[in-house]
Scaffold this motif. Structure first.
Motif, PDB file in Angstrom:
ATOM      1  N   VAL A   1      -7.958   5.921  14.073  1.00  0.00           N
ATOM      2  CA  VAL A   1      -9.093   5.072  13.764  1.00  0.00           C
ATOM      3  C   VAL A   1      -9.050   4.731  12.280  1.00  0.00           C
ATOM      4  O   VAL A   1      -8.780   5.595  11.444  1.00  0.00           O
ATOM      5  CB  VAL A   1     -10.431   5.760  14.133  1.00  0.00           C
ATOM      6  CG1 VAL A   1     -10.606   7.063  13.369  1.00  0.00           C
ATOM      7  CG2 VAL A   1     -11.620   4.836  13.883  1.00  0.00           C
ATOM      8  N   GLY A   2      -9.270   3.467  11.938  1.00  0.00           N
ATOM      9  CA  GLY A   2      -9.262   3.042  10.547  1.00  0.00           C
ATOM     10  C   GLY A   2      -7.958   3.423   9.861  1.00  0.00           C
ATOM     11  O   GLY A   2      -6.871   3.170  10.379  1.00  0.00           O
ATOM     12  N   PRO A   3      -8.047   4.080   8.694  1.00  0.00           N
ATOM     13  CA  PRO A   3      -6.821   4.461   7.976  1.00  0.00           C
ATOM     14  C   PRO A   3      -6.206   5.769   8.450  1.00  0.00           C
ATOM     15  O   PRO A   3      -5.153   6.174   7.964  1.00  0.00           O
ATOM     16  CB  PRO A   3      -7.316   4.597   6.528  1.00  0.00           C
ATOM     17  CG  PRO A   3      -8.733   5.065   6.681  1.00  0.00           C
ATOM     18  CD  PRO A   3      -9.260   4.359   7.914  1.00  0.00           C
ATOM     19  N   LEU A   4      -6.861   6.435   9.411  1.00  0.00           N
ATOM     20  CA  LEU A   4      -6.383   7.743   9.868  1.00  0.00           C
ATOM     21  C   LEU A   4      -5.251   7.593  10.887  1.00  0.00           C
ATOM     22  O   LEU A   4      -5.403   6.917  11.899  1.00  0.00           O
ATOM     23  CB  LEU A   4      -7.534   8.536  10.483  1.00  0.00           C
ATOM     24  CG  LEU A   4      -7.166   9.887  11.112  1.00  0.00           C
ATOM     25  CD1 LEU A   4      -6.641  10.847  10.042  1.00  0.00           C
ATOM     26  CD2 LEU A   4      -8.365  10.485  11.838  1.00  0.00           C
TER      27      LEU A   4
ATOM     28  N   ILE B   1      -3.219   9.438   5.874  1.00  0.00           N
ATOM     29  CA  ILE B   1      -4.225   8.463   5.467  1.00  0.00           C
ATOM     30  C   ILE B   1      -3.516   7.296   4.807  1.00  0.00           C
ATOM     31  O   ILE B   1      -2.848   7.448   3.786  1.00  0.00           O
ATOM     32  CB  ILE B   1      -5.254   9.061   4.499  1.00  0.00           C
ATOM     33  CG1 ILE B   1      -5.959  10.269   5.123  1.00  0.00           C
ATOM     34  CG2 ILE B   1      -6.268   8.000   4.085  1.00  0.00           C
ATOM     35  CD1 ILE B   1      -6.813   9.939   6.321  1.00  0.00           C
ATOM     36  N   ASP B   2      -3.628   6.103   5.400  1.00  0.00           N
ATOM     37  CA  ASP B   2      -3.072   4.876   4.793  1.00  0.00           C
ATOM     38  C   ASP B   2      -4.050   4.326   3.772  1.00  0.00           C
ATOM     39  O   ASP B   2      -5.255   4.217   4.034  1.00  0.00           O
ATOM     40  CB  ASP B   2      -2.821   3.822   5.868  1.00  0.00           C
ATOM     41  CG  ASP B   2      -1.413   3.930   6.433  1.00  0.00           C
ATOM     42  OD1 ASP B   2      -0.650   4.785   5.967  1.00  0.00           O
ATOM     43  OD2 ASP B   2      -1.074   3.164   7.354  1.00  0.00           O
ATOM     44  N   ILE B   3      -3.537   3.945   2.618  1.00  0.00           N
ATOM     45  CA  ILE B   3      -4.378   3.422   1.545  1.00  0.00           C
ATOM     46  C   ILE B   3      -3.867   2.041   1.134  1.00  0.00           C
ATOM     47  O   ILE B   3      -2.679   1.831   0.982  1.00  0.00           O
ATOM     48  CB  ILE B   3      -4.356   4.363   0.324  1.00  0.00           C
ATOM     49  CG1 ILE B   3      -4.907   5.738   0.757  1.00  0.00           C
ATOM     50  CG2 ILE B   3      -5.191   3.798  -0.828  1.00  0.00           C
ATOM     51  CD1 ILE B   3      -4.816   6.791  -0.310  1.00  0.00           C
TER      52      ILE B   3
ATOM     53  N   GLY C   1       0.805  -1.211   0.000  1.00  0.00           N
ATOM     54  CA  GLY C   1       0.000   0.000   0.000  1.00  0.00           C
ATOM     55  C   GLY C   1       0.840   1.264   0.000  1.00  0.00           C
ATOM     56  O   GLY C   1       2.063   1.237  -0.160  1.00  0.00           O
ATOM     57  N   PHE C   2       0.178   2.390   0.216  1.00  0.00           N
ATOM     58  CA  PHE C   2       0.852   3.675   0.283  1.00  0.00           C
ATOM     59  C   PHE C   2       0.025   4.609   1.153  1.00  0.00           C
ATOM     60  O   PHE C   2      -1.096   4.289   1.563  1.00  0.00           O
ATOM     61  CB  PHE C   2       1.069   4.260  -1.118  1.00  0.00           C
ATOM     62  CG  PHE C   2      -0.200   4.642  -1.828  1.00  0.00           C
ATOM     63  CD1 PHE C   2      -0.661   5.952  -1.813  1.00  0.00           C
ATOM     64  CD2 PHE C   2      -0.935   3.684  -2.519  1.00  0.00           C
ATOM     65  CE1 PHE C   2      -1.834   6.302  -2.469  1.00  0.00           C
ATOM     66  CE2 PHE C   2      -2.104   4.038  -3.187  1.00  0.00           C
ATOM     67  CZ  PHE C   2      -2.557   5.344  -3.153  1.00  0.00           C
TER      68      PHE C   2
END
Length: 229
Positions: free
Chosen positions: A180-183, A227-229, A46-47
């Protein structure tokens, strides 16, 4: 004529068989204990994209600051090649010297971070990294007209749109935590070392986009929303 089985031979064969079975079981157990589990995380994992929120705050409260964003690849949760792009601006009027300075220009950084945590697959990261950075910018520098104390005539100077540049290296140390989540939120400290530069004909430029106020070395800090994607 029927021969009675040789008891000692039977016992010997049984002992050998048990020894072979025990050796095989021991080998399997050791293999299971000392075997290294295959890491299932892919090389390209990912990025992420991020923005530095400290720069705009500094710009709002002082005479200089930056807007900056970054894109970072995730290689196996351990190596993070990164590109950082920003836009720096400054407008400063020195009340002591009477010199007015203004510039605004983009800057660029490229480098790589290394995850230092033992559990590299943790959503939180402690990292160190290196950057190469450069900028090309134009400056306006002027000094208000004043009376020369010796010759008693009006004097001053003005430079408009003179081209300058600077190249520098950065050593980065930072921390990133998942909210939280991708944050994620993160901060970093940077030690900046100037490598090469071209100043204006009037001398040192007061501010260099992306680098900060003038000097051979400088320490800076960032606060990032990621933000992780």
């Amino acid at each position: 004529m029927t021969h009675r089985p040789n008891i000692s031979t039977f016992i010997s064969k049984l002992a050998v068989s048990l020894a072979v079975l025990l050796a095989a079981a021991s080998a399997r157990a050791q293999s299971k204990i000392f075997s290294i589990e295959k890491d299932t995380v892919p090389l390209l994992n990912g990025f992420s994209v991020s923005v530095n929120v400290a720069g705009p705050v500094i710009l709002a409260l002082s005479d200089y600051g930056e807007y900056e964003a970054a894109a970072r690849l995730n290689l196996h949760d351990q190596y993070f090649p990164v590109v950082e792009v920003g836009y720096g601006a400054a407008e400063h009027d020195d009340e002591v010297t009477g010199i007015y300075y203004k510039t605004q220009a983009p800057y660029f950084r490229i480098g790589c971070d290394l995850n230092l945590l033992k559990n590299k697959h943790s959503p939180n990261r402690l990292y160190a990294g290196l950057r190469y950075a450069f900028t090309t910018y134009k400056v306006d520098i002027s000094r208000h007209t004043f009376e020369d104390p010796v010759w008693q005539w009006p004097t001053g100077f003005s430079i408009s749109g003179e081209s300058c540049n600077q190249h520098w290296a950065e050593v980065v140390f930072g921390l990133q935590s998942r909210i939280v989540g991708p944050l994620h939120l993160g901060w970093s400290v940077r030690y900046k070392l100037r490598l090469a530069h071209k100043d204006s004909s009037a001398g040192n430029t007061w501010y260099v986009p992306g680098y900060g106020k003038y000097g051979d070395t400088r320490i800076g800090a960032d606060f990032n929303v990621i933000i992780d994607i």
